[in-house]
Design an enzyme around this catalytic site. Structure first.
Site, short mmCIF file in Angstrom:
data_model
loop_
_atom_site.label_atom_id
_atom_site.label_comp_id
_atom_site.label_asym_id
_atom_site.label_seq_id
_atom_site.Cartn_x
_atom_site.Cartn_y
_atom_site.Cartn_z
N ARG A 49 -87.32 7.61 -24.86
CA ARG A 49 -89.02 8.27 -24.43
C ARG A 49 -89.99 7.07 -23.98
O ARG A 49 -90.31 7.08 -22.81
CB ARG A 49 -89.44 8.81 -25.36
CG ARG A 49 -89.64 10.92 -24.97
CD ARG A 49 -89.26 11.14 -26.42
NE ARG A 49 -88.33 11.07 -27.12
CZ ARG A 49 -87.01 11.07 -27.49
NH1 ARG A 49 -86.74 12.12 -26.58
NH2 ARG A 49 -86.08 10.31 -28.59
N THR A 50 -90.16 6.18 -24.91
CA THR A 50 -91.03 5.59 -24.86
C THR A 50 -90.59 4.50 -24.43
O THR A 50 -90.87 4.09 -23.77
CB THR A 50 -91.21 4.95 -26.36
OG1 THR A 50 -91.30 5.26 -27.20
CG2 THR A 50 -92.76 3.90 -26.07
N LYS A 78 -79.01 -17.95 -30.03
CA LYS A 78 -79.01 -19.28 -30.16
C LYS A 78 -79.67 -19.63 -31.40
O LYS A 78 -80.07 -21.25 -31.44
CB LYS A 78 -78.52 -20.16 -29.29
CG LYS A 78 -78.05 -19.36 -27.95
CD LYS A 78 -78.17 -19.34 -26.56
CE LYS A 78 -77.75 -19.04 -24.92
NZ LYS A 78 -78.35 -19.95 -23.82
N ARG A 99 -91.64 -2.89 -29.08
CA ARG A 99 -90.57 -2.29 -30.13
C ARG A 99 -89.20 -3.26 -30.97
O ARG A 99 -89.59 -4.01 -30.08
CB ARG A 99 -90.65 -0.76 -29.42
CG ARG A 99 -90.25 0.33 -30.99
CD ARG A 99 -89.12 0.85 -31.39
NE ARG A 99 -90.22 1.76 -30.01
CZ ARG A 99 -90.35 3.29 -30.42
NH1 ARG A 99 -88.76 4.16 -30.11
NH2 ARG A 99 -91.12 4.42 -29.41
N HIS A 127 -97.76 3.61 -33.49
CA HIS A 127 -97.30 4.24 -32.53
C HIS A 127 -98.26 4.41 -31.35
O HIS A 127 -98.32 5.74 -31.11
CB HIS A 127 -95.72 5.18 -32.80
CG HIS A 127 -95.41 5.09 -31.64
ND1 HIS A 127 -95.28 4.33 -30.54
CD2 HIS A 127 -94.09 5.78 -31.49
CE1 HIS A 127 -94.14 5.25 -29.35
NE2 HIS A 127 -93.59 5.44 -30.14
N1 CP Z 1 -91.58 9.49 -29.61
C1 CP Z 1 -90.81 8.26 -29.32
O1 CP Z 1 -91.25 7.35 -30.23
O2 CP Z 1 -89.44 8.40 -28.43
P1 CP Z 1 -88.36 7.93 -28.66
O3 CP Z 1 -88.46 6.71 -29.68
O4 CP Z 1 -87.16 7.98 -27.93
O5 CP Z 1 -88.97 6.44 -28.27
#
Ligand code: CP
Length: 300
Positions: A49-50, A78, A99, A127
């Site tokens: 999703r993100t 490397k 992320r 998050h």
């Molecule tokens: N909600 C969420 O962070 O989903 P993903 O890990 O699929 O990005």
């Protein structure tokens, strides 16, 4: 707003501006233009999703993305340092969306580069973009953010989404029920934060008997990837399964949210009820992320 690293960095005014911008984008009242803008999506942990909703958000605004998914094919293999990788990516892009499994990685990135950085999840910490789309989903379903009763259920220890959401909803005077096995309770630093703001919370081990007075039940997956000892995961996995029968006496506008992915914590028989909102919630991520990018790049 220069970066978006933690919900703690946002004021109520910042949040309401983001909500208003997301709503206007969804209604087509504003159409941000990101032509010739590039977002670098650096995803060192898996995402559906993100990553795809940021990608969609950029492309819906006529912008584009460059994507690093893991480090498998990059010069990190490397021996290039993380700082040098970031400095390099910053030469090609207008905003970095990142992320990582390492807590604090996004804040570090924001110190290294001179363009906006968005935390798309850092380990078990934060998050914030998920919390903003959660708030947007709550406004859309409840008509307000103030003074709601929210149940957070599942892995409250390692779940970064619930850490960010608890801090966000505290700004709006929420009352919480934290529902988890003892091993997965909400961390003390979040509870201390809430206590400091006089926010009420109660802790429970069971979902049953704790739903009927809620406006929102936010269910989360047990985060297997964060457990140091697989045996600990085995003991708590499958602790809860929310099913349709449990929803017989809920409030009229009650909704079940989940950041997804789900494993088995919401039975599929909930999906067709009027209370399931987790897939529209995922769609709201595009509007919320369009708003985040537009504000950070000063295009609205
Ligand atoms: N909600 C969420 O962070 O989903 P993903 O890990 O699929 O990005």
């Amino acid at each position: 707003m220069k970066n978006l690293i933690s919900m703690r960095d946002l004021s109520k005014e910042d949040i309401m501006r983001l909500m208003d911008t997301a709503a206007k984008i969804e209604k087509g009242e504003i159409v941000p233009n990101m032509q010739r803008k590039l977002a670098a999506l650096l995803f060192f942990e898996p995402s559906t999703r993100t990553m795809f909703s940021f990608d969609t958000a950029m492309k819906r605004m006529n912008g584009d993305t460059i994507i690093m998914s893991g480090t498998g094919n990059t010069s990190a293999k490397k021996g290039e340092t993380f700082a040098d990788t970031l400095q390099t990516i910053a030469q090609y892009s207008d905003i970095i969306i990142m992320r990582s499994s390492i807590e604090g990685a996004a804040r570090y990135a924001a110190e290294v580069v001179d363009l906006p950085v968005v935390n798309a999840g850092d380990g078990a910490n934060q998050h914030p973009t998920q919390a903003l789309l959660d708030l947007y989903s709550i406004i859309k379903t409840q008509g307000k953010l103030d003074n709601l009763k929210i149940g957070l259920a599942g892995d409250l220890r390692f779940g970064r989404t619930v850490h960010s959401l608890a801090q966000a909803m505290a700004i709006f005077g929420a009352e919480f029920k934290f529902i988890s096995p003892s091993f997965l309770q909400m961390p003390q630093y979040i509870k201390d934060d809430l206590a400091e703001k006089d926010i009420k919370y109660e802790e429970f081990n069971d979902i049953e008997g704790n739903i009927d007075d809620l406006d929102i039940l936010y269910v989360t997956r047990v985060q297997r990837e964060r457990f140091a000892d697989p045996e600990d995961y085995e003991k708590v996995k499958g602790s809860y399964v929310l099913n349709k029968k449990m929803l017989q006496n809920v409030k009229k506008y009650f909704k079940v949210l989940h950041p997804l992915p789900r494993v088995d914590e919401i039975h599929t028989d909930v999906d067709d009820t009027e209370f399931a909102y987790y897939f529209p919630q995922a769609k709201n991520g595009v509007y919320a992320r369009q708003a985040i990018i537009s504000i950070l790049l000063e295009e609205v």
